[in-house]
Design a protein around this motif. Structure first.
Motif, PDB file in Angstrom:
ATOM      1  N   GLY A  25      35.970  22.380  49.438  1.00  0.00           N
ATOM      2  CA  GLY A  25      36.331  21.141  48.754  1.00  0.00           C
ATOM      3  C   GLY A  25      35.694  20.913  47.406  1.00  0.00           C
ATOM      4  N   THR A  26      35.142  21.966  46.786  1.00  0.00           N
ATOM      5  CA  THR A  26      34.453  21.772  45.504  1.00  0.00           C
ATOM      6  C   THR A  26      35.260  22.260  44.303  1.00  0.00           C
ATOM      7  OG1 THR A  26      33.290  23.881  45.675  1.00  0.00           O
ATOM      8  CG2 THR A  26      32.170  21.925  46.571  1.00  0.00           C
ATOM      9  N   GLY A  27      36.512  22.635  44.528  1.00  0.00           N
ATOM     10  CA  GLY A  27      37.342  23.132  43.431  1.00  0.00           C
ATOM     11  C   GLY A  27      38.079  22.010  42.723  1.00  0.00           C
ATOM     12  N   PHE A  28      39.233  22.351  42.147  1.00  0.00           N
ATOM     13  CA  PHE A  28      39.982  21.389  41.345  1.00  0.00           C
ATOM     14  C   PHE A  28      41.370  21.073  41.901  1.00  0.00           C
ATOM     15  CE2 PHE A  28      36.795  22.246  38.159  1.00  0.00           C
ATOM     16  CZ  PHE A  28      36.666  21.016  37.537  1.00  0.00           C
ATOM     17  N   THR A  29      41.694  21.542  43.106  1.00  0.00           N
ATOM     18  CA  THR A  29      43.000  21.183  43.644  1.00  0.00           C
ATOM     19  C   THR A  29      42.974  19.717  44.072  1.00  0.00           C
ATOM     20  OG1 THR A  29      42.597  21.715  45.972  1.00  0.00           O
ATOM     21  CG2 THR A  29      43.270  23.546  44.517  1.00  0.00           C
ATOM     22  N   GLU A  30      44.157  19.202  44.317  1.00  0.00           N
ATOM     23  CA  GLU A  30      44.268  17.793  44.723  1.00  0.00           C
ATOM     24  C   GLU A  30      43.521  17.512  46.031  1.00  0.00           C
ATOM     25  OE1 GLU A  30      47.932  15.042  46.052  1.00  0.00           O
ATOM     26  OE2 GLU A  30      48.163  16.023  44.101  1.00  0.00           O
ATOM     27  N   ARG A  31      43.401  18.519  46.895  1.00  0.00           N
ATOM     28  CA  ARG A  31      42.736  18.336  48.184  1.00  0.00           C
ATOM     29  C   ARG A  31      41.228  18.573  48.128  1.00  0.00           C
ATOM     30  NH1 ARG A  31      44.086  15.298  51.614  1.00  0.00           N
ATOM     31  NH2 ARG A  31      43.072  16.513  53.206  1.00  0.00           N
TER      32      ARG A  31
ATOM     33  N   PHE B 260      23.830  27.333  40.243  1.00  0.00           N
ATOM     34  CA  PHE B 260      24.871  28.014  41.006  1.00  0.00           C
ATOM     35  C   PHE B 260      25.916  28.602  40.063  1.00  0.00           C
ATOM     36  CE2 PHE B 260      28.943  28.218  43.143  1.00  0.00           C
ATOM     37  CZ  PHE B 260      28.622  28.980  44.254  1.00  0.00           C
ATOM     38  N   ARG B 261      26.361  27.823  39.102  1.00  0.00           N
ATOM     39  CA  ARG B 261      27.362  28.327  38.160  1.00  0.00           C
ATOM     40  C   ARG B 261      26.795  29.435  37.276  1.00  0.00           C
ATOM     41  NH1 ARG B 261      28.883  23.207  39.281  1.00  0.00           N
ATOM     42  NH2 ARG B 261      27.430  22.226  37.841  1.00  0.00           N
ATOM     43  N   HIS B 262      25.534  29.325  36.906  1.00  0.00           N
ATOM     44  CA  HIS B 262      24.891  30.377  36.112  1.00  0.00           C
ATOM     45  C   HIS B 262      24.864  31.697  36.895  1.00  0.00           C
ATOM     46  CE1 HIS B 262      22.046  32.363  33.434  1.00  0.00           C
ATOM     47  NE2 HIS B 262      21.321  32.647  34.504  1.00  0.00           N
ATOM     48  N   ILE B 263      24.451  31.627  38.144  1.00  0.00           N
ATOM     49  CA  ILE B 263      24.377  32.830  38.975  1.00  0.00           C
ATOM     50  C   ILE B 263      25.770  33.414  39.198  1.00  0.00           C
ATOM     51  CG2 ILE B 263      23.849  33.686  41.295  1.00  0.00           C
ATOM     52  CD1 ILE B 263      21.522  31.599  41.320  1.00  0.00           C
TER      53      ILE B 263
ATOM     54  N   SER C 111      34.017  25.661  39.681  1.00  0.00           N
ATOM     55  CA  SER C 111      33.229  25.258  40.844  1.00  0.00           C
ATOM     56  C   SER C 111      32.525  23.942  40.537  1.00  0.00           C
ATOM     57  CB  SER C 111      32.169  26.305  41.171  1.00  0.00           C
ATOM     58  OG  SER C 111      31.253  25.770  42.108  1.00  0.00           O
ATOM     59  N   ARG C 112      32.666  23.001  41.449  1.00  0.00           N
ATOM     60  CA  ARG C 112      31.959  21.731  41.318  1.00  0.00           C
ATOM     61  C   ARG C 112      30.859  21.636  42.388  1.00  0.00           C
ATOM     62  NH1 ARG C 112      35.685  16.926  41.360  1.00  0.00           N
ATOM     63  NH2 ARG C 112      36.649  17.969  43.129  1.00  0.00           N
ATOM     64  N   ALA C 113      30.189  22.773  42.631  1.00  0.00           N
ATOM     65  CA  ALA C 113      29.065  22.783  43.569  1.00  0.00           C
ATOM     66  C   ALA C 113      28.057  21.741  43.127  1.00  0.00           C
ATOM     67  CB  ALA C 113      28.429  24.167  43.604  1.00  0.00           C
ATOM     68  N   LEU C 114      27.453  21.046  44.070  1.00  0.00           N
ATOM     69  CA  LEU C 114      26.509  19.985  43.739  1.00  0.00           C
ATOM     70  C   LEU C 114      25.515  19.796  44.870  1.00  0.00           C
ATOM     71  CD1 LEU C 114      27.939  16.466  44.369  1.00  0.00           C
ATOM     72  CD2 LEU C 114      29.289  18.485  44.878  1.00  0.00           C
TER      73      LEU C 114
ATOM     74  N   CYS D 287      26.259  21.159  48.566  1.00  0.00           N
ATOM     75  CA  CYS D 287      27.705  21.322  48.713  1.00  0.00           C
ATOM     76  C   CYS D 287      28.156  22.582  47.989  1.00  0.00           C
ATOM     77  CB  CYS D 287      28.438  20.112  48.156  1.00  0.00           C
ATOM     78  SG  CYS D 287      27.954  18.554  48.936  1.00  0.00           S
ATOM     79  N   LEU D 288      28.628  23.548  48.765  1.00  0.00           N
ATOM     80  CA  LEU D 288      29.035  24.855  48.257  1.00  0.00           C
ATOM     81  C   LEU D 288      30.553  25.013  48.313  1.00  0.00           C
ATOM     82  CD1 LEU D 288      26.381  26.978  50.182  1.00  0.00           C
ATOM     83  CD2 LEU D 288      26.421  26.519  47.715  1.00  0.00           C
ATOM     84  N   PRO D 289      31.090  25.914  47.505  1.00  0.00           N
ATOM     85  CA  PRO D 289      32.514  26.234  47.612  1.00  0.00           C
ATOM     86  C   PRO D 289      32.851  26.824  48.976  1.00  0.00           C
ATOM     87  CG  PRO D 289      31.619  27.016  45.525  1.00  0.00           C
ATOM     88  CD  PRO D 289      30.447  26.588  46.379  1.00  0.00           C
ATOM     89  N   GLY D 290      34.147  26.982  49.240  1.00  0.00           N
ATOM     90  CA  GLY D 290      34.601  27.412  50.551  1.00  0.00           C
ATOM     91  C   GLY D 290      34.594  28.903  50.811  1.00  0.00           C
ATOM     92  N   SER D 291      34.429  29.719  49.803  1.00  0.00           N
ATOM     93  CA  SER D 291      34.450  31.166  50.049  1.00  0.00           C
ATOM     94  C   SER D 291      33.135  31.630  50.665  1.00  0.00           C
ATOM     95  CB  SER D 291      34.723  31.937  48.757  1.00  0.00           C
ATOM     96  OG  SER D 291      33.564  32.023  47.966  1.00  0.00           O
ATOM     97  N   THR D 292      33.231  32.631  51.505  1.00  0.00           N
ATOM     98  CA  THR D 292      32.029  33.174  52.139  1.00  0.00           C
ATOM     99  C   THR D 292      31.091  33.760  51.094  1.00  0.00           C
ATOM    100  OG1 THR D 292      33.330  33.646  54.117  1.00  0.00           O
ATOM    101  CG2 THR D 292      31.194  34.732  53.949  1.00  0.00           C
TER     102      THR D 292
END
Length: 176
Positions: A79-85, A107-110, A122-125, A136-141
């Motif tokens: 749920g940290t991306g940019f889609t509507e969901r 996180f974005r730097h790495i 990525s809107r990791a926070l 809060c991490l993105p959904g990919s493993t």
């Protein structure tokens, strides 16, 4: 900054939340990775849930854990991306007492070395709410592996120097 560290590892109570409209536990490799990593690092997996990526369901579960006397750290995936969901930042940010701005930046730097400029999507926070650390991490493993291994694992390890977040989380009764 040595006052921020301890000489001994302190196991923390950690809850893992997967946010997905398409996965169930049998197909939740990201949540499973995080659950396994929590235990492997010596912490206690106190709860694990999988819910739809809905702003109000996210707030309800995370608010319950924040209010709990037993949960010290929450790690979400999805749920940290940019889609509507993708609603994690909108759901979680209002709950924070204090945001950990450096988490998303680092996180974005790495991940820039892995994804190039696509990392800006990525809107990791992360932040603190009621002395509970929330990451809060993105959904990919792969993103969960990167976030856990290169940031979270060290920051919730009381022995990590020069400082870590352990002194900032709520204290819980230890089962003996």
């Amino acid at each position: 900054m040595g006052h921020c560290t301890h000489s001994q590892f302190i196991p923390l109570n950690i809850a893992v939340l997967t946010l997905s409209d398409t996965r169930d536990f049998s197909r939740d490799s990201s949540g499973q990775f995080l659950a396994d990593a929590v235990v492997e690092a010596g912490h206690k997996l106190i709860d694990r849930q999988l819910i739809k990526d809905d702003k109000y369901q996210i707030r309800a579960v995370i608010s319950q854990w924040i209010a709990s006397d037993d949960v010290q750290v929450i790690v979400t995936t999805g749920g940290t991306g940019f889609t509507e969901r993708d609603n994690t930042p909108e759901a979680v940010t209002p709950l924070f007492d204090r945001q950990i701005d450096g988490f998303g930046e680092l996180f974005r730097h790495i991940t820039y070395t892995e994804l190039g400029t696509s990392t800006v999507q990525s809107r990791a926070l992360a932040g603190f709410a009621n002395r509970t650390a929330v990451f809060c991490l993105p959904g990919s493993t792969g993103a969960c592996r990167t976030g856990w291994n290169k940031i979270i694992k060290e920051q919730i390890d009381a022995t990590h120097r020069p400082c870590n977040f352990v002194m900032h989380v709520k204290k819980v009764a230890i089962d003996e």
